[in-house]
Design a protein around this motif. Sequence first.
Motif, PDB file in Angstrom:
ATOM      1  N   LEU A  30       0.831  -1.209   0.000  1.00  0.00           N
ATOM      2  CA  LEU A  30       0.000   0.000   0.000  1.00  0.00           C
ATOM      3  C   LEU A  30       0.865   1.259   0.000  1.00  0.00           C
ATOM      4  CD1 LEU A  30      -2.886  -0.851   2.484  1.00  0.00           C
ATOM      5  CD2 LEU A  30      -3.113  -0.315   0.060  1.00  0.00           C
ATOM      6  N   GLY A  31       1.900   1.263   0.833  1.00  0.00           N
ATOM      7  CA  GLY A  31       2.797   2.418   0.895  1.00  0.00           C
ATOM      8  C   GLY A  31       3.457   2.679  -0.441  1.00  0.00           C
ATOM      9  N   TRP A  32       3.871   1.616  -1.097  1.00  0.00           N
ATOM     10  CA  TRP A  32       4.531   1.732  -2.397  1.00  0.00           C
ATOM     11  C   TRP A  32       3.559   2.267  -3.441  1.00  0.00           C
ATOM     12  CZ3 TRP A  32       9.623   0.522  -3.586  1.00  0.00           C
ATOM     13  CH2 TRP A  32       9.940   0.489  -4.935  1.00  0.00           C
ATOM     14  N   VAL A  33       2.350   1.684  -3.493  1.00  0.00           N
ATOM     15  CA  VAL A  33       1.351   2.063  -4.491  1.00  0.00           C
ATOM     16  C   VAL A  33       0.855   3.485  -4.272  1.00  0.00           C
ATOM     17  CG1 VAL A  33      -1.005   1.569  -5.311  1.00  0.00           C
ATOM     18  CG2 VAL A  33       0.626  -0.300  -5.011  1.00  0.00           C
ATOM     19  N   MET A  34       0.604   3.842  -3.021  1.00  0.00           N
ATOM     20  CA  MET A  34      -0.001   5.152  -2.765  1.00  0.00           C
ATOM     21  C   MET A  34       0.951   6.309  -3.072  1.00  0.00           C
ATOM     22  SD  MET A  34      -0.411   5.183   1.329  1.00  0.00           S
ATOM     23  CE  MET A  34       0.939   5.554   2.416  1.00  0.00           C
ATOM     24  N   MET A  45      -6.432   8.764  -0.259  1.00  0.00           N
ATOM     25  CA  MET A  45      -6.860   8.944   1.135  1.00  0.00           C
ATOM     26  C   MET A  45      -7.276   7.611   1.754  1.00  0.00           C
ATOM     27  SD  MET A  45      -8.929  12.505   0.929  1.00  0.00           S
ATOM     28  CE  MET A  45      -8.547  13.526  -0.477  1.00  0.00           C
ATOM     29  N   GLN A  46      -7.950   6.759   0.966  1.00  0.00           N
ATOM     30  CA  GLN A  46      -8.351   5.447   1.474  1.00  0.00           C
ATOM     31  C   GLN A  46      -7.127   4.574   1.718  1.00  0.00           C
ATOM     32  OE1 GLN A  46     -11.669   4.222   2.317  1.00  0.00           O
ATOM     33  NE2 GLN A  46     -10.137   3.038   3.387  1.00  0.00           N
ATOM     34  N   TYR A  47      -6.180   4.571   0.772  1.00  0.00           N
ATOM     35  CA  TYR A  47      -4.958   3.782   0.934  1.00  0.00           C
ATOM     36  C   TYR A  47      -4.167   4.241   2.153  1.00  0.00           C
ATOM     37  CZ  TYR A  47      -5.294   1.413  -3.627  1.00  0.00           C
ATOM     38  OH  TYR A  47      -5.673   0.625  -4.680  1.00  0.00           O
ATOM     39  N   VAL A  48      -4.074   5.557   2.347  1.00  0.00           N
ATOM     40  CA  VAL A  48      -3.361   6.093   3.509  1.00  0.00           C
ATOM     41  C   VAL A  48      -4.032   5.614   4.794  1.00  0.00           C
ATOM     42  CG1 VAL A  48      -2.796   8.209   4.780  1.00  0.00           C
ATOM     43  CG2 VAL A  48      -2.358   8.076   2.320  1.00  0.00           C
ATOM     44  N   SER A  49      -5.358   5.639   4.826  1.00  0.00           N
ATOM     45  CA  SER A  49      -6.083   5.156   6.020  1.00  0.00           C
ATOM     46  C   SER A  49      -5.780   3.683   6.271  1.00  0.00           C
ATOM     47  CB  SER A  49      -7.590   5.353   5.857  1.00  0.00           C
ATOM     48  OG  SER A  49      -7.906   6.717   5.854  1.00  0.00           O
ATOM     49  N   TRP A  50      -5.880   2.865   5.233  1.00  0.00           N
ATOM     50  CA  TRP A  50      -5.588   1.437   5.399  1.00  0.00           C
ATOM     51  C   TRP A  50      -4.154   1.222   5.853  1.00  0.00           C
ATOM     52  CZ3 TRP A  50      -7.903  -0.160   0.024  1.00  0.00           C
ATOM     53  CH2 TRP A  50      -9.299  -0.186   0.108  1.00  0.00           C
ATOM     54  N   HIS A  51      -3.233   1.986   5.264  1.00  0.00           N
ATOM     55  CA  HIS A  51      -1.814   1.888   5.616  1.00  0.00           C
ATOM     56  C   HIS A  51      -1.613   2.194   7.108  1.00  0.00           C
ATOM     57  CE1 HIS A  51       2.499   2.023   4.653  1.00  0.00           C
ATOM     58  NE2 HIS A  51       2.575   3.126   5.386  1.00  0.00           N
TER      59      HIS A  51
END
Length: 184
Positions: A30-34, A45-51
Amino acid sequence: MASKNFERYTSLAVILHWLIALLLVWGFTLGWVMEGIPKTSPDKMQYVSWHKWIGVTVGFLVIVRIAWRITHQPPALPNTVPDWQRYASHSVHALLYFLMLAIPLTGYFYSSAAGRPVVYLGLIPLPPIIAPNPDLKSLLKTLHVTFNYMLLGALALHIAAALKHHFIDRDHILARMLPFLKKR
């Protein structure tokens, strides 16, 4: 050559090991993709939350794993493992534990320094630890990213050693942490 006293890790240790491993892979991915998603995108914003949720979960599970490790003796390495490999194993494990705690902490501190809240699972707001600070934010992001790459290196060593013990030494060290492997 196999150890005469073959022991597996406890079920809790095995579950924590693999659950943390899966969460680390997911969080790193997720960190890489976002990083490649525009800042204003709802997906980012969703990826950051999941991360962040993964980071908080990993931090908690690592504390549980450390508590287990303090209260339970892990299976001994076979007598055939040379002293230098024992030292290397203990050193890499210590580095892994340090990084698995340092990465969520630097991420949490980074969010605080950036003035961005951490709301675990979208339900539990965690208190900001640091007042917004652009200079500290930059340093903490650098540390967070650097620690992640260090973790990748340490994990590569950990996995390579496990595979070496399984395929070359055939000493059943990997079978202690993989429930589906049987001692031959």
